[in-house]
Design an enzyme around this catalytic site. Structure first.
Site, PDB file in Angstrom:
ATOM      1  N   GLU A  40       0.851  -1.200   0.000  1.00  0.00           N
ATOM      2  CA  GLU A  40       0.000   0.000   0.000  1.00  0.00           C
ATOM      3  C   GLU A  40       0.878   1.239   0.000  1.00  0.00           C
ATOM      4  OE1 GLU A  40      -2.106  -0.239   3.682  1.00  0.00           O
ATOM      5  OE2 GLU A  40      -3.070  -2.121   3.131  1.00  0.00           O
ATOM      6  N   LYS A  82       2.267   4.620   1.650  1.00  0.00           N
ATOM      7  CA  LYS A  82       2.408   5.165   3.000  1.00  0.00           C
ATOM      8  C   LYS A  82       1.986   6.629   2.928  1.00  0.00           C
ATOM      9  CE  LYS A  82       5.160   5.034   7.139  1.00  0.00           C
ATOM     10  NZ  LYS A  82       4.693   6.280   7.673  1.00  0.00           N
ATOM     11  N   ASP A 118       1.067  10.355   3.873  1.00  0.00           N
ATOM     12  CA  ASP A 118       1.672  11.306   4.797  1.00  0.00           C
ATOM     13  C   ASP A 118       0.598  12.240   5.344  1.00  0.00           C
ATOM     14  OD1 ASP A 118       3.617  12.489   6.226  1.00  0.00           O
ATOM     15  OD2 ASP A 118       4.493  13.618   4.569  1.00  0.00           O
ATOM     16  N   TYR A 175      -7.078   2.097   5.930  1.00  0.00           N
ATOM     17  CA  TYR A 175      -6.181   0.999   5.558  1.00  0.00           C
ATOM     18  C   TYR A 175      -6.171  -0.182   6.516  1.00  0.00           C
ATOM     19  CZ  TYR A 175      -3.192   3.980   8.452  1.00  0.00           C
ATOM     20  OH  TYR A 175      -2.706   4.773   9.450  1.00  0.00           O
ATOM     21  N   LYS A 196      10.694   3.624   2.889  1.00  0.00           N
ATOM     22  CA  LYS A 196      10.581   5.074   2.672  1.00  0.00           C
ATOM     23  C   LYS A 196      11.392   5.476   1.455  1.00  0.00           C
ATOM     24  CE  LYS A 196       8.819   6.867   6.710  1.00  0.00           C
ATOM     25  NZ  LYS A 196       9.379   7.785   7.637  1.00  0.00           N
ATOM     26  N   CYS A 216      12.614  47.827   7.168  1.00  0.00           N
ATOM     27  CA  CYS A 216      12.187  47.336   5.859  1.00  0.00           C
ATOM     28  C   CYS A 216      13.305  47.504   4.828  1.00  0.00           C
ATOM     29  CB  CYS A 216      10.940  48.096   5.415  1.00  0.00           C
ATOM     30  SG  CYS A 216      10.410  47.618   3.760  1.00  0.00           S
ATOM     31  N   CYS A 260      11.951  50.223   2.079  1.00  0.00           N
ATOM     32  CA  CYS A 260      11.660  51.643   2.330  1.00  0.00           C
ATOM     33  C   CYS A 260      12.260  52.157   3.623  1.00  0.00           C
ATOM     34  CB  CYS A 260      10.148  51.874   2.326  1.00  0.00           C
ATOM     35  SG  CYS A 260       9.335  51.217   3.782  1.00  0.00           S
ATOM     36  N   CYS A 265       6.029  45.472   7.444  1.00  0.00           N
ATOM     37  CA  CYS A 265       6.430  46.853   7.217  1.00  0.00           C
ATOM     38  C   CYS A 265       5.140  47.676   7.253  1.00  0.00           C
ATOM     39  CB  CYS A 265       7.100  47.008   5.855  1.00  0.00           C
ATOM     40  SG  CYS A 265       7.181  48.731   5.340  1.00  0.00           S
ATOM     41  N   CYS A 272       5.754  52.170   0.566  1.00  0.00           N
ATOM     42  CA  CYS A 272       6.722  51.090   0.380  1.00  0.00           C
ATOM     43  C   CYS A 272       6.500  50.458  -1.015  1.00  0.00           C
ATOM     44  CB  CYS A 272       6.521  50.074   1.497  1.00  0.00           C
ATOM     45  SG  CYS A 272       7.661  48.709   1.443  1.00  0.00           S
TER      46      CYS A 272
HETATM   47  S1  IVH Z   1      -0.609   0.367   8.944  1.00  0.00           S
HETATM   48  C1  IVH Z   1       0.814  -1.546  12.942  1.00  0.00           C
HETATM   49  N1  IVH Z   1      -0.789   1.414   6.567  1.00  0.00           N
HETATM   50  O1  IVH Z   1       2.269   5.164   9.289  1.00  0.00           O
HETATM   51  C2  IVH Z   1       0.960  -0.551  11.883  1.00  0.00           C
HETATM   52  N2  IVH Z   1       0.025   2.788   8.336  1.00  0.00           N
HETATM   53  O2  IVH Z   1       4.486   4.277  11.072  1.00  0.00           O
HETATM   54  C3  IVH Z   1      -0.329   0.053  11.553  1.00  0.00           C
HETATM   55  N3  IVH Z   1       0.554   5.082   7.660  1.00  0.00           N
HETATM   56  O3  IVH Z   1       0.755   5.769  12.371  1.00  0.00           O
HETATM   57  C4  IVH Z   1      -0.210   1.065  10.487  1.00  0.00           C
HETATM   58  N4  IVH Z   1       0.000   4.861   5.536  1.00  0.00           N
HETATM   59  O4  IVH Z   1      -0.257   6.920  10.395  1.00  0.00           O
HETATM   60  C5  IVH Z   1      -0.443   1.629   7.856  1.00  0.00           C
HETATM   61  N5  IVH Z   1      -1.031   2.205   4.404  1.00  0.00           N
HETATM   62  C6  IVH Z   1      -0.688   2.409   5.676  1.00  0.00           C
HETATM   63  C7  IVH Z   1      -0.211   3.661   6.140  1.00  0.00           C
HETATM   64  C8  IVH Z   1       0.147   3.817   7.486  1.00  0.00           C
HETATM   65  C9  IVH Z   1       0.454   5.694   6.464  1.00  0.00           C
HETATM   66  C10 IVH Z   1       1.070   5.732   8.884  1.00  0.00           C
HETATM   67  C11 IVH Z   1       0.137   5.609  10.058  1.00  0.00           C
HETATM   68  C12 IVH Z   1       0.946   5.061  11.188  1.00  0.00           C
HETATM   69  C13 IVH Z   1       2.344   5.207  10.708  1.00  0.00           C
HETATM   70  C14 IVH Z   1       3.145   4.028  11.192  1.00  0.00           C
END
Ligand code: IVH
Length: 695
Positions: A142, A144, A146, A254, A341, A435, A438, A453, A459
């Site tokens: 999946e 990740k 942010d 998720y 990451k 500033c 000016c 300012c 200005c």
């Molecule tokens: S599963 C036991 N799936 O990552 C782990 N987390 O470092 C449960 N996050 O606090 C998390 N995308 O906020 C999971 N597809 C994804 C995610 C995800 C982002 C974040 C989540 C969590 C942090 C864990």
């Protein structure tokens, strides 16, 4: 019908209408009818709050104020994930998984002895009757996301609690704010739904909305939000849920936890979540081998920028719940999942100097000038330092070596100073006191991050900035006038204020160098056409501090014309929808200046629109032959909106209470003399609610 039944009936009806609209693309009633039903429910809920249901559709628009968020303990702790940054680490992870799943479960026993509390984690409580043998395990990959992690509890299909991650053991109850997120179901209508379950996901602000909010903030001269993640997190902690509703947060789910859930694999639970109406990102994939995982990673490393939100990697989860149980947990993280990451591209370079930019409102932004360095294919020379706080936080000094990163966003940012390279002679930066444009002394108001300012009139960037604001598309939309033309006109002293623009002519413009006949005629045409721009845009164009386009629109609708706005008292301004103390004060300040009134007068003479266009189209003739006076403050509508409704439905508005008047629509805080007169004359007095029923 008693109020409880009526509330139940309306709640169910609105759910059903919403369902037809969003799921089946079918409108069973007109927008107006739908809004009226919503308003009716809102009124009833205000009067009988004890009957308001937790799944009420009115929660979407917000309106609740949370003074302090309650701390709630998570039923299942919210763990974090182990991180990897390279492919070898990922292969090692796969090796560890293989060892446990193929050659026995010794690791799991060890983990349970160490971390007994983890056995209450959701997955362990699911029923397992998987047919998958331990040898052919598979992964789900999946994104990740942010954003901000959230835990949602559903009981009997109804969302009852939404809690932030907090420290993983307990978080903040942000239920009212979460209910404003349209993609999170308040009520699920599905057969065979478990009685109670918990869904987890990530709340986010799309890049698009983030940019929109920052554009609006820029319009009104407010400091910009740093990034979508911080903005989402800040929004979730706002006290007023109607402000949260306007930010339009979103959420991807998720994971699913609960007792005795009828699923064997993570992918099956994602499918179930989708079928129950949750938004699951369709980007997940089942991968049968670590090689497939690698190609998923490579695919999304580039494609992730097409997603509506920032992601910083991918998450790899063992699919089968039996397998997840066999793998268990370490102290803080599951052994069955890990995140990979993406390396945000970074480089180290030297800070040569800091320059300070002055914007339209006088806000000062420090910008770092860097020794040019190649980063993700482009040369980086500059990065924003935002404000004095950021300089303080980084403890950045002239001559320092700094780390610059480029993630999903286009603009590079300085993440930290490389202290090992700092020369001992470097001293702390003393923030600018005057500033750079000016020379005026800068001011910093309490609670504000930016320095300003104060020399609005003299200005240069502030003067040019005001013209640029005035001519932009959302304002007067003057074609043929760009920033270079403004620069030339200002330098030549041909435009000193907005009204001067409408006094330009061929003769004057002929004095501009490199400005030919064609350009002159285009510019004059653009100026002429701008006279048709509606009042709300003109009001926005004036550049009143804190009055963005949305606020200008509300003010225009509420007050009809510029006279009414300029004469309005603080109390009257506060009656307008979405106008708070800060905006109201700023409007008063603007109109208290003689200079501004003169400019408006000249703009009016030039032919600009300073009042609203004709009324909206007719809706019905239900109020035909009836006359109304609208007075006081209403719960759900502005006076302007009620007046509009009366006119749109064939009614007439009278200027005062008299024997000819049929109805007085009375809100709160109405003058007692009006009420008395109406009573004496036998005029029918109707409340907001009664008025709605008339329609
Ligand atoms: S599963 C036991 N799936 O990552 C782990 N987390 O470092 C449960 N996050 O606090 C998390 N995308 O906020 C999971 N597809 C994804 C995610 C995800 C982002 C974040 C989540 C969590 C942090 C864990």
């Amino acid at each position: 019908m008693d109020p409880k039944n009526k509330i139940d009936q309306l709640t169910d009806l609105l759910h059903q209408l919403n369902h037809s609209y969003y799921m089946n693309n079918k409108s069973e009633v007109s927008d107006f009818e739908f809004d009226m039903k919503m308003k009716e429910l809102e009124l009833l809920e205000k009067e009988f709050p004890q009957y308001k249901r937790p799944d009420s559709p009115t929660s979407r628009v917000g309106g609740t104020i949370t003074k302090e968020f309650q701390t709630v303990k998570h039923k299942y702790p919210m763990l974090s994930l182990g991180n990897t940054y390279n492919e070898q680490d990922l292969k090692d992870f796969d090796e560890r998984v293989r060892k446990v799943l193929v050659s026995g479960s010794e690791l799991r026993v060890e983990s349970e002895e160490k971390m007994p509390q983890l056995s209450i984690f959701g997955q362990a409580e699911k029923t397992h009757n998987s047919q998958l043998t331990t040898h052919n395990y598979e992964y789900v990959c999946e994104q990740k996301f942010d954003g901000v992690a959230i835990s949602l509890t559903y009981e009997n299909g109804i969302l009852t609690k939404a809690v932030t991650r907090g420290d993983g053991v307990q978080g903040d109850d942000v239920t009212n704010n979460i209910k404003t997120i349209k993609s999170i179901p308040l009520k699920i209508n599905s057969l065979n739904l478990p009685d109670e379950f918990e869904v987890r996901g990530e709340v986010f602000l799309s890049r698009h909305n983030f940019e929109k909010i920052n554009k609006e903030r820029e319009d009104i001269g407010e400091a910009l939000l740093a990034n979508p993640r911080n903005a989402a997190s800040g929004t979730l902690k706002m006290q007023d849920s109607s402000v949260v509703a306007k930010r339009q947060l979103n959420c991807f789910l998720y994971s699913l936890n609960g007792k005795k859930l009828p699923f064997n694999t993570h992918s099956d639970s994602l499918k179930a979540l989708t079928s129950w109406g949750f938004q699951v990102s369709p980007t997940y994939r089942i991968c049968k081998s670590i090689e497939e995982v690698m190609s998923y990673i490579h695919l999304w490393e580039k494609k992730r920028f097409e997603l509506p939100l920032d992601t910083d990697g991918i998450v790899l989860k063992v699919n089968s719940f039996v397998h997840q149980d066999q793998l268990g947990f370490t102290a803080k993280t599951p052994r069955w999942a890990i995140s990979f990451k993406y390396k945000s591209q970074s480089a180290v370079t030297k800070l040569n100097s800091i320059t300070y930019q002055v914007g339209r409102t006088g806000a000062v932004t420090p910008v770092a000038n860097l020794e040019p360095v190649l980063l993700a294919g482009t040369t980086v020379k500059r990065a924003s330092l935002h404000n004095a706080n950021e300089i303080e936080r980084l403890d950045i000094r002239l001559g320092d070596f700094v780390h610059v990163e480029k993630g999903g966003e286009i603009i590079p940012k300085i993440t930290c100073v490389e202290l090992s390279k700092r020369h001992e002679s470097l001293t702390k930066i003393v923030y600018l006191s005057h500033c750079p444009e000016c020379g005026s002394e800068l001011i910093r108001q309490e609670g504000e991050a930016n320095h300003y300012c104060p020399n609005e009139e003299g200005c240069p960037p502030q003067i040019k900035g005001k013209f640029e604001h005035f001519i932009q598309r959302k304002a007067m939309n003057i074609d043929g006038m760009g920033s270079e033309t403004i620069e030339a006109l200002v330098t030549k002293g041909m435009i000193k204020d907005m009204a001067d623009i409408y006094e330009l002519n061929t003769e004057k413009l002929n004095q501009l160098e490199r400005f030919g006949e064609k350009s002159i005629s285009n510019l004059l045409k653009g100026i002429e056409t701008s006279k048709e721009i509606p009042f709300r845009n003109v009001l926005f164009a004036l550049g009143i501090r804190f009055v963005g386009l949305t606020t200008a629109e509300k003010l225009a609708n509420h007050f009809e014309n510029i006279e009414n706005i300029s004469k309005a008292s603080l109390e009257q301004l506060l009656e307008a929808p979405e106008v708070g103390e800060k905006i109201a004060q700023s409007v008063i300040q603007y109109f208290s200046q003689e200079e501004n009134l003169k400019i408006i007068e000249r703009l009016k003479n030039a032919g600009l629109q300073f009042e609203n266009e004709a009324r909206p189209a007719a809706e019905s003739n239900k109020l035909e032959g009836k006359s109304f006076v609208v007075s006081g403050v209403f719960q759900n509508f502005s006076r302007e909106e009620i007046t509009d409704k009366i006119l749109a439905n064939g009614g007439k508005i009278l200027s005062g209470v008299s024997g000819k008047l049929d109805f007085l629509v009375a809100g709160e805080n109405m003058g007692p003399s009006k009420l008395e007169k109406a009573t004496k004359l036998g005029v029918k007095i109707v409340s907001e609610e009664e008025f709605l029923l008339m329609l």
